[in-house]
Design an enzyme around this catalytic site. Structure first.
Site, short mmCIF file in Angstrom:
data_model
loop_
_atom_site.label_atom_id
_atom_site.label_comp_id
_atom_site.label_asym_id
_atom_site.label_seq_id
_atom_site.Cartn_x
_atom_site.Cartn_y
_atom_site.Cartn_z
N GLN A 84 46.87 107.47 68.89
CA GLN A 84 47.23 107.14 67.50
C GLN A 84 48.61 107.68 67.16
OE1 GLN A 84 44.66 108.28 64.29
NE2 GLN A 84 42.90 107.20 65.14
N ASP A 94 42.98 103.58 57.49
CA ASP A 94 44.11 104.51 57.53
C ASP A 94 44.93 104.35 58.81
OD1 ASP A 94 41.58 105.87 58.52
OD2 ASP A 94 43.05 107.30 59.24
N GLN A 95 44.28 103.91 59.91
CA GLN A 95 45.01 103.72 61.17
C GLN A 95 46.01 102.58 61.09
OE1 GLN A 95 42.60 103.81 64.87
NE2 GLN A 95 40.85 104.30 63.57
N HIS A 154 41.72 109.91 53.41
CA HIS A 154 42.55 109.74 54.60
C HIS A 154 43.59 108.64 54.37
CE1 HIS A 154 39.54 112.02 56.94
NE2 HIS A 154 40.50 112.15 57.82
N GLU A 207 43.92 114.62 51.52
CA GLU A 207 42.93 115.05 52.50
C GLU A 207 43.46 116.19 53.36
OE1 GLU A 207 41.36 115.11 56.54
OE2 GLU A 207 43.28 114.22 55.94
#
Length: 359
Positions: free
Chosen positions: A100, A310-311, A331, A10
Site C-alpha cells: 500500500q 481509504d485505499q 480512516h 483516526e
C-alpha cells in the site's frame, strides 16, 4: 516542506503510508509529527520502518527519524528508479500494508519495478493477499500492468510469507516531466472512476486457505462450506476454492468477493470480505464471519467496500471520478487529509450522500 499531524482523525499508520507514497510520486518533502499518537504504543513499529526502508531503497530518498518508536519523521524524496528489490520485514509485518505504501508511486512510476517481499501475507489489521490481488489490483489495472504471485503464506507470529509483484506503468512518468503535467496527462488519457450504482449481483468467489497440518481436519473446506451456507440466500452462484500450504506459523484465512455485473463491464462493482482463523475458534465460525463481513458490505448499498474506500483515495484524487460509499470512516477522512496536503483540493467527501469524489 509539507507539515502533517500524524494524530489527525483516526491517527493511524495509514497516514504515514499514504504520505510516503505521495511524496515519492510528487517529489514533495514532508514532515509528520505525533505519529500513531493515540495508540497504546505510539510511534513507528517494524511495519512502518519496513515501508520507509522500501521507499529509501526504491529511490535513494533521505529520511530523518526512522527509528523504532519515533513519533516524528522527515522525508526528502527522490524519484523512484526502475529496478528489482528484495525486502524481508523480518517479522509477520503485513506485506499488503507494505505494498500500500508504494503502490501510488509504482503504478504512476517511471518504469518497470519488481519487488520480492517476505513477511506476513494474512495477518490482523491488514488486507489479506487475496483481497489485494482480487479487488485492489483489478481497480489499478487501468493505470499499470500488475503481475502478483504468492509463493508462500505467512501468519502471525513467525511470518515467512513470500510474494512477488511486477508493476509496469501504462503511462510512464518521464524524468523531464513535472508531476502537474503528468497528472493532467493521466486525467486526459484514463477514464475516470465512476461507480455510483450497482448492477445485479452476478456471483461470489472466494479462497479458503489453511496450513498443511490442518488438512486432516478439513479446516479449509469447512470454512468454505460455512461461508457458502451463509451466503445462499443471495440467490447467486457461490464458488469458494479450498487449499493448503506449508507455513511457519499455523493459520487460516478466507477471502470472499461479490461481483456485480460482468467483470469486463465498466459499470461492474466488486465488494470484499474476509476473516482470519483464531486459536480455539472453529472453522465454521471463521467461514461464517467472512460471509457476514461480505454481507455487511453488500447490504450497505455501496459501490466500494469500507476497506477499499481509504485505499483508493490517492488514485481517485489523481485520476478523477466518484464512488458511492456505505459509510464514511475515520480512516477515509484521515487519508483525505493527507491527500489534500499533497495534491490540494483534489478530493472531497460528501458525508450526507456518502460520496467520495473529485471536484
Amino acid at each position: 516542506m509539507i507539515q502533517l499531524d500524524g494524530g489527525f482523525g483516526e491517527g493511524g499508520g495509514q497516514m504515514l503510508r499514504t504520505a510516503l507514497g505521495l511524496s515519492l510520486l510528487t517529489g514533495k518533502a514532508f514532515s509528520m509529527h505525533s505519529i500513531r499518537k493515540g495508540r497504546t504504543e505510539p510511534g513507528l513499529k517494524n511495519q512502518h520502518l519496513a515501508g520507509i526502508r522500501l521507499c529509501k531503497e526504491l529511490s535513494d530518498s533521505v529520511v530523518e527519524g526512522d527509528e523504532l518508536g519515533c513519533q516524528n519523521v522527515v522525508f526528502y524524496p527522490r524519484k523512484i528508479k526502475p529496478r528489482t528489490l528484495s525486502i524481508d520485514i523480518g517479522t509477520a509485518g503485513s506485506l499488503t500494508l507494505l505494498l500500500q505504501t508504494v503502490m501510488p508511486a509504482l503504478v504512476f512510476g517511471p518504469g518497470k519495478v519488481r519487488l520480492k517481499l517476505s513477511g506476513g501475507t494474512d495477518v490482523p489489521f491488514s488486507p489479506p493477499v487475496d483481497y489485494m490481488s482480487n479487488i485492489l489490483f483489478p481497480y489499478l489495472s487501468r493505470f499499470a500492468k500488475i503481475d502478483f504471485t504468492v509463493s508462500k503464506r505467512g501468519f502471525y507470529p513467525a511470518g515467512g510469507g513470500a510474494v512477488e509483484i511486477i508493476v509496469r506503468p501504462k503511462q510512464v512518468f518521464g524524468e523531464n516531466l513535472s508531476f502537474d503535467s503528468y497528472s493532467s496527462t493521466i486525467k486526459e488519457s484514463v477514464k475516470k472512476f465512476s461507480k455510483t450504482s450497482r448492477p445485479k449481483i452476478a456471483a461470489i468467489r472466494g479462497l479458503s486457505f489453511a496450513s498443511k497440518e490442518l488438512s486432516s481436519d478439513e479446516v479449509a473446506e469447512r470454512q468454505a462450506r460455512a461461508a457458502k451456507h451463509a451466503l445462499r440466500a443471495l440467490g447467486c452462484p457461490v464458488k469458494i476454492e479450498s487449499f493448503y500450504g506449508e507455513t511457519r506459523s499455523t493459520g487460516t484465512v478466507i477471502s470472499l468477493w461479490a461481483n456485480f455485473g460482468e467483470s469486463d463491464d465498466e459499470q461492474s462493482v466488486v465488494l470484499g470480505g474476509s476473516a482470519l482463523g483464531e486459536k480455539r475458534v472453529r472453522a465454521e465460525i471463521v467461514g461464517a464471519n467472512a460471509a457476514e463481513s461480505l454481507l455487511s458490505e453488500i447490504h450497505s448499498g455501496a459501490c466500494i467496500d469500507s476497506h477499499m474506500s481509504d485505499q483508493i483515495v490517492p488514485f481517485l484524487a489523481i485520476a478523477g471520478g466518484k464512488f458511492l460509499l456505505g459509510k464514511v470512516s475515520d480512516h477515509l477522512i484521515s487519508n483525505c487529509y493527507v491527500v489534500e496536503k499533497f495534491l490540494g483540493n483534489a478530493i472531497k467527501v460528501d458525508k450526507e450522500n456518502k460520496l467520495l469524489f473529485t471536484p
